[in-house]
Design a protein around this motif. Structure first.
Motif, PDB file in Angstrom:
ATOM      1  N   LYS A   1       0.968  -1.154   0.062  1.00  0.00           N
ATOM      2  CA  LYS A   1      -0.013   0.012   0.591  1.00  0.00           C
ATOM      3  C   LYS A   1       1.198   1.108   0.158  1.00  0.00           C
ATOM      4  CE  LYS A   1      -4.202   0.002   1.767  1.00  0.00           C
ATOM      5  NZ  LYS A   1      -5.235   0.078   2.261  1.00  0.00           N
ATOM      6  N   ALA A   2       0.702   1.989  -0.264  1.00  0.00           N
ATOM      7  CA  ALA A   2       0.782   3.550   0.207  1.00  0.00           C
ATOM      8  C   ALA A   2       1.295   4.216   0.611  1.00  0.00           C
ATOM      9  CB  ALA A   2       0.058   4.752  -1.591  1.00  0.00           C
TER      10      ALA A   2
ATOM     11  N   ASP B   1       1.370  -3.217   5.245  1.00  0.00           N
ATOM     12  CA  ASP B   1       0.273  -3.450   4.554  1.00  0.00           C
ATOM     13  C   ASP B   1       0.633  -3.274   3.167  1.00  0.00           C
ATOM     14  OD1 ASP B   1      -0.676  -2.831   6.900  1.00  0.00           O
ATOM     15  OD2 ASP B   1      -1.993  -1.011   7.101  1.00  0.00           O
ATOM     16  N   SER B   2      -0.752  -4.764   2.741  1.00  0.00           N
ATOM     17  CA  SER B   2      -1.000  -5.033   1.421  1.00  0.00           C
ATOM     18  C   SER B   2      -2.065  -5.369   0.645  1.00  0.00           C
ATOM     19  CB  SER B   2       0.713  -5.807   1.302  1.00  0.00           C
ATOM     20  OG  SER B   2      -0.027  -7.063   1.881  1.00  0.00           O
ATOM     21  N   VAL B   3      -2.324  -5.506  -0.462  1.00  0.00           N
ATOM     22  CA  VAL B   3      -3.186  -5.991  -0.926  1.00  0.00           C
ATOM     23  C   VAL B   3      -2.967  -6.725  -2.142  1.00  0.00           C
ATOM     24  CG1 VAL B   3      -4.536  -4.038  -0.645  1.00  0.00           C
ATOM     25  CG2 VAL B   3      -3.512  -4.023  -2.181  1.00  0.00           C
TER      26      VAL B   3
ATOM     27  N   PHE C   1      -8.963  -1.788  -8.167  1.00  0.00           N
ATOM     28  CA  PHE C   1      -7.107  -2.723  -7.690  1.00  0.00           C
ATOM     29  C   PHE C   1      -6.132  -1.271  -7.107  1.00  0.00           C
ATOM     30  CE2 PHE C   1      -2.990  -4.408  -7.387  1.00  0.00           C
ATOM     31  CZ  PHE C   1      -3.065  -5.565  -6.632  1.00  0.00           C
ATOM     32  N   VAL C   2      -6.474  -0.153  -7.727  1.00  0.00           N
ATOM     33  CA  VAL C   2      -5.256   0.867  -7.624  1.00  0.00           C
ATOM     34  C   VAL C   2      -6.080   1.801  -6.671  1.00  0.00           C
ATOM     35  CG1 VAL C   2      -3.978   2.567  -8.672  1.00  0.00           C
ATOM     36  CG2 VAL C   2      -4.062   0.145 -10.137  1.00  0.00           C
ATOM     37  N   GLU C   3      -7.007   1.825  -6.820  1.00  0.00           N
ATOM     38  CA  GLU C   3      -7.316   2.847  -5.516  1.00  0.00           C
ATOM     39  C   GLU C   3      -7.573   1.945  -4.570  1.00  0.00           C
ATOM     40  OE1 GLU C   3     -11.382   3.127  -6.579  1.00  0.00           O
ATOM     41  OE2 GLU C   3     -10.994   5.142  -8.078  1.00  0.00           O
ATOM     42  N   ARG C   4      -7.434   0.708  -4.001  1.00  0.00           N
ATOM     43  CA  ARG C   4      -7.248  -0.165  -2.951  1.00  0.00           C
ATOM     44  C   ARG C   4      -5.593  -0.004  -2.453  1.00  0.00           C
ATOM     45  NH1 ARG C   4      -8.568  -6.127  -3.592  1.00  0.00           N
ATOM     46  NH2 ARG C   4      -7.370  -6.035  -1.782  1.00  0.00           N
TER      47      ARG C   4
END
Length: 163
Positions: free
Chosen positions: A100-101, A109-111, A154-157
């Motif tokens: 995540k950014a 944290d990651s998605v 997905f990119v928004e997440r």
């Protein structure tokens, strides 16, 4: 998608360290990209095994994420890409994760989601016929719109710092 230079592509990444963005390898056919017919840009890194990249437009701005493919192979006979909804042989779909950014990514944290291993979703949704006898295909335009919506989500997440 709006045309971009290599520097603009590198600057679009929200979950990459400056050194990481500077060193990433753009697709070998980057000078030939037909931006007018591209919904998003996705490619595997030819130099770093297990790494991929996606650049999509969010609110008119190019936003890129660095992806990491899970190691190992699937034992499934078939699997479906969560982006283009294409049924593929099991070894042609892989779990990709993106850090995540911002602070969330710094905490680890990651998605993740299952994607076509070669990140060819843009081309797969444009195939006219089903890839298997049991696969039902929606109209090509609906598949393109759905894939673009899912990659943007997905990119928004990845960008979402509220989690």
């Amino acid at each position: 998608m709006q045309a971009m230079t290599e520097d603009e592509v590198r600057a679009a990444f929200v979950n990459a360290a400056p050194d990481e963005a500077r060193q990433l390898a753009v697709p070998h056919d980057f000078p030939l990209v037909d931006w007018d017919h591209l919904d998003f840009l996705a490619w595997r890194d030819p130099l770093l095994r297990g790494r991929g990249y996606v650049v999509a437009e969010l609110d008119g701005r190019p936003t890129g994420v660095v992806l990491r493919a899970a190691s190992g192979s699937s034992r499934a006979r078939a699997a479906m890409c969560n982006l283009c909804h294409t049924l593929q042989p099991g070894d042609q779909v892989a779990l990709f994760t993106a850090r995540k950014a911002g602070d969330a990514g710094a905490r680890g944290d990651s998605v993740g989601t299952y994607m076509c291993s070669d990140l060819s979703c843009h081309e797969n949704v444009r195939l006219a016929g089903p890839l298997s006898p049991s696969e039902v295909r929606a109209s090509v335009d609906r598949r393109i719109d759905g894939t673009r919506h899912r990659i943007e989500a997905f990119v928004e997440r990845v960008v979402d710092v509220g989690d």
